[in-house]
Scaffold this motif. Structure first.
Motif, PDB file in Angstrom:
ATOM      1  N   ASP A 121      -2.313   2.671   9.784  1.00 26.05           N
ATOM      2  CA  ASP A 121      -3.348   1.969   9.020  1.00 26.05           C
ATOM      3  C   ASP A 121      -2.803   0.980   8.003  1.00 26.05           C
ATOM      4  N   GLY A 122      -1.474   0.896   7.875  1.00 18.86           N
ATOM      5  CA  GLY A 122      -0.905  -0.152   7.044  1.00 18.86           C
ATOM      6  C   GLY A 122      -0.157   0.268   5.807  1.00 18.86           C
ATOM      7  N   ASP A 169       2.843   0.942   3.455  1.00 15.10           N
ATOM      8  CA  ASP A 169       4.233   0.503   3.334  1.00 15.10           C
ATOM      9  C   ASP A 169       5.137   1.608   2.820  1.00 15.10           C
ATOM     10  N   SER A 179      -7.018  -6.458   0.988  1.00 15.28           N
ATOM     11  CA  SER A 179      -6.997  -7.758   1.666  1.00 15.28           C
ATOM     12  C   SER A 179      -8.026  -8.712   1.074  1.00 15.28           C
ATOM     13  N   VAL A 199      -5.745   5.079   2.895  1.00 17.10           N
ATOM     14  CA  VAL A 199      -4.997   3.886   3.289  1.00 17.10           C
ATOM     15  C   VAL A 199      -5.845   2.925   4.115  1.00 17.10           C
ATOM     16  N   ARG A 200      -6.529   3.415   5.115  1.00 19.93           N
ATOM     17  CA  ARG A 200      -7.276   2.514   6.001  1.00 19.93           C
ATOM     18  C   ARG A 200      -8.338   1.736   5.229  1.00 19.93           C
ATOM     19  N   SER A 218      -8.529   1.326   1.921  1.00 18.35           N
ATOM     20  CA  SER A 218      -7.930   0.526   0.848  1.00 18.35           C
ATOM     21  C   SER A 218      -7.286  -0.741   1.379  1.00 18.35           C
ATOM     22  N   ARG A 219      -6.754  -0.686   2.597  1.00 20.77           N
ATOM     23  CA  ARG A 219      -6.140  -1.884   3.178  1.00 20.77           C
ATOM     24  C   ARG A 219      -7.137  -3.038   3.216  1.00 20.77           C
ATOM     25  N   ASP A 220      -8.381  -2.760   3.594  1.00 28.47           N
ATOM     26  CA  ASP A 220      -9.391  -3.813   3.641  1.00 28.47           C
ATOM     27  C   ASP A 220      -9.774  -4.279   2.240  1.00 28.47           C
ATOM     28  N   ILE A 223       0.842  -1.188   0.000  1.00 30.77           N
ATOM     29  CA  ILE A 223       0.000   0.000   0.000  1.00 30.77           C
ATOM     30  C   ILE A 223       0.881   1.244   0.000  1.00 30.77           C
TER      31      ILE A 223
END
Length: 323
Positions: free
Chosen positions: A51-52, A54, A293, A285-286, A288-290, A18
Motif C-alpha cells: 500500500d505504499g 516506506d 497525495s 497506510v492505504r 493515509s497514502r491517498d 509514509i
C-alpha cells in the motif's frame, strides 16, 4: 533540507514518506494496531509495503502518556526480537524503525537489523541512547519533549526549544544532521509529567503541558499549523504522527474512541502535509497514502498564482500517468 531514515531519504525533493505503525504491545491505545504473532506481523508488513509504506515502525511498549503502560526492557525486547528477525529475513531492503527510548533495547534491535530509532523522549530519557545511535550509524527520529514545562511561552517556542536541546545531544554524540528527522510530539507532554518516564500517575485534565493557556488539544492543533516554522527554524525534515490520537476526538466535538477516528486522522494528515510535513506516521497506510497525495499536490499551490499552480499540478499528474 534532506535527511535519511535508513536507506530512505526524507525532505526536499523527495515524496512525503509514509511510516506504517505496528504495535507488539497489547497495552497500546489503538487495539487495531496490535499484532500478537509473527505471522500477523508479516501479513501486516506485506499489506503496508503493497500500500505504499516506506518505513515500518515497531513498538514493543506503549508510550501513551495518559496510561500506565510501563513494561520491563526484557519484555519489550521479547516482543521486538522475533518480529525484527522475521521482517528482516522476508524484506531485506525494508527500512525498520523501532519505537523505544531505552538504549539497551535500541542496541539489540539495531544489531538484529533495525535501521532507525524512534525515540519519543528526544534522546533525553536514557543518557546512553545517543551514543548507541551514533556508534551504530543508524538514523534517529527525535520527538520534542521538554524536561520540565516552560510556562509562559507559546507551544511552538517550547517545542522548538525542546528539539534544539535534543539536536545538541545528538551533535555532541556524533550523530550527523543527515541522520536526524524531528517530530513535534503531538500527544506528548513534558517528561516530568509522563508516567512512562516517572513511574508516577498519569496527568489528567486539560493542562497536560502545565500551562492553563493551552489545553492539550489546543497545543496539539497549534503544532500542526506550525510545522513549516519548525522545519525552517531547525533546518531538518519533519515527521508528524497524528493517527487516531485523542486530540482529534475533541476537534470532532463528539465521543469517538480510537477506532472511530480514521477520517479525522486522514484530514489531519493531509493538513499536516499541506503545512509542510515531510513524513507521516500512521496506523492506516492505504488510506493515509491517498490523504498524503492530496495534501502533497495542494501544497504545490500554496502562495502561488493560479497559472503557476495549474502548471505545477499538470506536471505532477503527467509525471504519474507516464511512469
Amino acid at each position: 533540507m534532506r535527511s535519511r531514515l535508513g536507506r530512505v531519504w526524507v525532505g526536499d525533493g523527495e515524496p512525503v514518506r509514509i511510516m506504517g505503525v505496528i504495535n507488539l504491545s497489547p497495552e497500546s491505545f489503538y487495539r487495531g494496531s496490535v499484532r500478537a504473532t509473527v505471522d500477523d506481523v508479516l501479513r501486516t508488513v506485506e499489506s503496508m509495503v503493497r500500500d505504499g509504506a516506506d518505513v515500518v515502525d515497531l513498538g514493543g511498549m506503549s508510550t501513551a502518556p495518559y496510561n500506565r503502560t510501563l513494561v520491563s526492557a526484557e519484555e519489550e525486547l521479547g516482543r521486538l526480537r522475533p518480529a525484527i528477525k522475521a521482517i528482516r529475513d522476508s524484506h531485506p531492503d525494508l527500512v525498520i524503525s523501532v519505537d523505544t527510548f531505552r538504549a539497551r533495547v535500541a542496541e539489540e534491535c539495531l544489531r538484529l537489523g533495525a535501521d532507525v530509532i524512534n525515540d519519543v523522549t528526544g534522546l533525553k530519557g536514557d543518557p546512553a541512547m545517543a551514543k548507541v545511535v551514533a556508534d551504530s550509524g543508524a538514523s534517529v527520529i527525535v520527538v520534542a519533549r521538554e524536561r520540565e514545562p516552560r510556562r509562559g511561552l507559546s507551544p511552538l517556542d517550547r517545542v522548538i526549544g525542546a528539539l534544539r536541546e535534543s539536536l545538541e545531544v545528538a551533535e555532541r554524540a556524533g550523530i550527523g544532521p543527515e541522520r536526524v528527522v524531528v517530530d513535534p510530539g503531538v500527544g506528548f507532554g513534558p517528561l516530568s509529567l509522563d508516567p512512562v518516564i516517572t513511574g508516577g500517575e498519569p496527568v489528567r485534565g486539560d493542562l497536560r503541558h502545565g500551562d492553563e493557556a493551552y489545553p492539550w488539544y489546543s497545543w496539539d492543533s497549534i503544532l500542526i499549523t506550525g510545522i513549516q516554522r519548525i522545519r525552517s527554524e531547525l533546518g531538518l525534515p519533519v515527521l508528524v504522527g497524528v493517527s487516531r490520537k485523542s486530540f482529534l476526538e475533541r476537534l470532532m466535538r463528539r465521543p469517538a474512541p480510537p477506532e472511530d477516528r480514521l477520517f479525522a486522522s486522514l484530514s489531519a494528515e493531509a493538513i499536516s502535509v499541506l503545512m509542510g510535513a515531510d513524513a507521516i506516521r500512521t496506523h492506516n497506510v492505504r488510506e493515509s497514502r491517498d490523504a498524503v497525495s492530496v495534501g502533497e499536490a495542494l501544497r504545490l499551490c500554496v502562495s502561488k498564482p493560479p497559472r503557476e499552480c495549474s502548471e505545477e499540478l499538470a506536471r505532477l499528474v503527467h509525471d504519474v500517468l507516464t511512469r
